[in-house]
Design an enzyme around this catalytic site. Structure first.
Site, PDB file in Angstrom:
ATOM      1  N   ASP A  86      -2.776 -18.299   0.712  1.00 34.54           N
ATOM      2  CA  ASP A  86      -3.769 -19.022  -0.098  1.00 34.54           C
ATOM      3  C   ASP A  86      -4.415 -20.135   0.725  1.00 34.54           C
ATOM      4  O   ASP A  86      -5.635 -20.348   0.697  1.00 34.54           O
ATOM      5  CB  ASP A  86      -3.147 -19.553  -1.410  1.00 34.54           C
ATOM      6  CG  ASP A  86      -1.785 -20.202  -1.223  1.00 34.54           C
ATOM      7  OD1 ASP A  86      -1.220 -20.139  -0.105  1.00 34.54           O
ATOM      8  OD2 ASP A  86      -1.267 -20.779  -2.205  1.00 34.54           O
ATOM      9  N   ASP A  88      -6.165  -7.092   4.378  1.00 35.01           N
ATOM     10  CA  ASP A  88      -7.332  -6.471   3.736  1.00 35.01           C
ATOM     11  C   ASP A  88      -8.231  -7.564   3.159  1.00 35.01           C
ATOM     12  O   ASP A  88      -9.450  -7.567   3.357  1.00 35.01           O
ATOM     13  CB  ASP A  88      -6.850  -5.532   2.624  1.00 35.01           C
ATOM     14  CG  ASP A  88      -8.008  -4.878   1.896  1.00 35.01           C
ATOM     15  OD1 ASP A  88      -8.941  -4.427   2.579  1.00 35.01           O
ATOM     16  OD2 ASP A  88      -7.987  -4.841   0.647  1.00 35.01           O
ATOM     17  N   ASP A  97     -12.102  -9.204   4.829  1.00 35.39           N
ATOM     18  CA  ASP A  97     -13.388  -9.181   4.110  1.00 35.39           C
ATOM     19  C   ASP A  97     -13.938 -10.596   4.012  1.00 35.39           C
ATOM     20  O   ASP A  97     -15.135 -10.833   4.188  1.00 35.39           O
ATOM     21  CB  ASP A  97     -13.219  -8.605   2.695  1.00 35.39           C
ATOM     22  CG  ASP A  97     -13.593  -7.139   2.625  1.00 35.39           C
ATOM     23  OD1 ASP A  97     -13.509  -6.455   3.671  1.00 35.39           O
ATOM     24  OD2 ASP A  97     -13.982  -6.655   1.534  1.00 35.39           O
ATOM     25  N   TYR A 118       0.826  -1.213   0.000  1.00 33.65           N
ATOM     26  CA  TYR A 118       0.000   0.000   0.000  1.00 33.65           C
ATOM     27  C   TYR A 118       0.860   1.264   0.000  1.00 33.65           C
ATOM     28  O   TYR A 118       0.447   2.300  -0.494  1.00 33.65           O
ATOM     29  CB  TYR A 118      -0.894   0.043   1.253  1.00 33.65           C
ATOM     30  CG  TYR A 118      -2.201  -0.689   1.147  1.00 33.65           C
ATOM     31  CD1 TYR A 118      -2.227  -2.057   0.909  1.00 33.65           C
ATOM     32  CD2 TYR A 118      -3.409  -0.019   1.310  1.00 33.65           C
ATOM     33  CE1 TYR A 118      -3.436  -2.739   0.843  1.00 33.65           C
ATOM     34  CE2 TYR A 118      -4.616  -0.691   1.246  1.00 33.65           C
ATOM     35  CZ  TYR A 118      -4.625  -2.048   1.008  1.00 33.65           C
ATOM     36  OH  TYR A 118      -5.812  -2.704   0.945  1.00 33.65           O
ATOM     37  N   LYS A 125       3.298 -15.272   2.693  1.00 35.05           N
ATOM     38  CA  LYS A 125       3.554 -16.000   1.450  1.00 35.05           C
ATOM     39  C   LYS A 125       5.070 -16.205   1.385  1.00 35.05           C
ATOM     40  O   LYS A 125       5.750 -15.762   0.454  1.00 35.05           O
ATOM     41  CB  LYS A 125       3.005 -15.172   0.261  1.00 35.05           C
ATOM     42  CG  LYS A 125       2.978 -15.885  -1.056  1.00 35.05           C
ATOM     43  CD  LYS A 125       1.889 -16.926  -1.193  1.00 35.05           C
ATOM     44  CE  LYS A 125       2.058 -17.685  -2.487  1.00 35.05           C
ATOM     45  NZ  LYS A 125       1.175 -18.867  -2.599  1.00 35.05           N
TER      46      LYS A 125
HETATM   47  C1  IPM Z   1     -10.287  -1.355   4.330  1.00 33.99           C
HETATM   48  C2  IPM Z   1     -10.584  -0.811   2.955  1.00 33.99           C
HETATM   49  C3  IPM Z   1      -9.458   0.111   2.541  1.00 33.99           C
HETATM   50  C4  IPM Z   1      -8.177  -0.717   2.458  1.00 33.99           C
HETATM   51  C5  IPM Z   1      -9.701   0.846   1.216  1.00 33.99           C
HETATM   52  C6  IPM Z   1     -10.992   1.632   1.228  1.00 33.99           C
HETATM   53  C7  IPM Z   1      -8.544   1.715   0.818  1.00 33.99           C
HETATM   54  O1  IPM Z   1     -10.794  -1.829   2.049  1.00 33.99           O
HETATM   55  O2  IPM Z   1     -10.177  -0.559   5.269  1.00 33.99           O
HETATM   56  O3  IPM Z   1     -10.182  -2.572   4.462  1.00 33.99           O
HETATM   57  O4  IPM Z   1      -7.897  -1.347   1.443  1.00 33.99           O
HETATM   58  O5  IPM Z   1      -7.445  -0.726   3.455  1.00 33.99           O
HETATM   59 MG    MG Z   2     -10.796  -3.767   2.897  1.00 31.17          MG
END
Ligand code: IPM
Ligand code: MG
Length: 356
Positions: free
Chosen positions: A221, A245, A249, A142, A189
């Site tokens: 993975d 990240d 999710d 990032y 990884k």
């Molecule tokens: C998160 C989001 C952010 C990230 C985005 C919006 C830049 O997905 O906080 O997980 O990738 O960190």
């Molecule tokens: Mg995210």
């Protein structure tokens, strides 16, 4: 005593869910000797619209001078489909993380009994799921060098870590493991990436100081698969920025609703608390968004930053009671649902009863 809270509603459903969290915090503040004072500031697309900058100077100042930050969500679809956009709402979020030194993003994942039927996973897999992810937040791909070459025909992003960046979050994760089931899984990884091999080296060294904590190593993975097939195996997961990240999710769907998960981004001096659901622009302004993750984030804030663990538990209990009584928004129950503000009112009332 007064605690100053920077309130960054952000974009999409941010303002609506924030309103409900503040309602709940006001009940707590009324009953406590600690008083909360709020300073609103712009961030994301709404800041670009009004100030031409997704993380403007006055927002920076308000954040720096506060005791904690509550953050709603960031993002607007108009930027997502424009790869050539010069400024993006997300740039504001990344700058804010770097500027405030929010190096550890902490995302607890647990199942609620009343939500189990909404999870895409089978019931038996969901038993005893309760883990917490420590995602490094200010390093890795990032923030490494990036650029475009050859007249736009080539682009690159670089993943960089140094030992101290890994150590400071690793110590937090190990300390948390000690308070929990004493198991830490490093997700990396290391079969491919040199940064991952550095992570392993650092974690192996630190683990010598935590002989009670059992350490596992998983390639990302494989981890992605196990989070779905065996989520109850995990206790504390530690990982770098991008892997974190993605797997957080993934982990959020286990619980049955993305609208339930709070998170903390911890820095040296100040911490920020936000729901993980994002700006959900399709729902913005409709009073239908689930305010629970935002309310749970405010609970994390008072527990973590103001040492109000009793009040934190009260808020958590009130949310649980709302779920059990079916006081939920339409993402949770399509047949019988309440509006965002009704769910917020119910939880605030419940907090009021519980705290008396
Ligand atoms: C998160 C989001 C952010 C990230 C985005 C919006 C830049 O997905 O906080 O997980 O990738 O960190
Ligand atoms: Mg995210």
């Amino acid at each position: 005593m007064i605690k100053n809270i920077a309130v960054l509603e952000g974009d999409g459903i941010g303002p609506e869910v924030m309103k409900e969290a503040i309602k709940v915090l006001n009940i707590i503040s009324k009953k406590s000797s600690l008083k909360f004072s709020y300073s609103n500031a712009l961030v994301g697309a709404s800041a670009i619209n009004k100030k031409g900058n997704p993380f403007p100077k006055d927002t920076k100042d308000i954040c720096k001078s506060s005791d904690a930050i509550l953050f709603g969500a960031i993002g607007d679809p108009k930027y997502d489909n424009d790869p050539k956009a010069k400024i993006r709402p997300e740039d504001g979020l990344l700058e804010m993380r770097k500027f405030l030194g929010l190096y550890a993003n902490i995302r607890p994942v647990k199942t609620y009994k009343s939500l189990i039927e909404y999870s895409p996973l089978k019931n038996k897999i969901l038993k005893n799921v309760d883990f917490i992810v420590f995602r490094e937040l200010t390093g890795g791909i990032y923030f490494g060098k990036k650029g475009i070459l050859d007249d736009g025909n080539k682009a690159f992003d670089t993943c960089v870590y140094n030992k101290s960046e890994i150590e400071r979050i690793a110590v937090l994760a190990f300390d948390e493991a000690l308070k929990r089931n004493k198991k830490l899984t490093l997700v990396d990884k290391a079969n491919v990436l040199s940064t991952s091999r550095l992570w392993r080296e650092v974690i192996q060294n630190i683990s010598k100081n935590y002989s009670n904590v059992k350490v596992d190593y998983l390639f990302v993975d494989n981890a992605a698969m196990k989070i779905i097939s065996n989520p109850s195996d995990f206790d504390v997961i530690l990982t770098e920025n991008m892997f974190g990240d993605i797997i957080t999710d993934e982990a959020s769907v286990i619980t049955g609703s993305l609208g339930m998960l709070p998170s903390a981004s911890v820095g040296k001096d100040i911490s920020l608390f936000e729901p993980i659901h994002g700006s959900y622009p399709q729902a913005a302004g409709k009073n239908i968004a689930n305010p629970m993750a935002m309310i749970l984030s405010s609970a994390m804030m008072i527990g973590h930053s103001f040492n109000m663990s009793f009040e934190e538990r009260i808020i958590n209990r009130a949310v649980n009671d709302a779920l059990n009584k079916g006081i939920v928004t339409e993402d949770i129950n399509k047949n019988k649902f309440y509006k965002t503000n009704e769910v917020g009112d119910w939880i605030a009332n419940r907090v009021h009863q519980l705290i008396n």
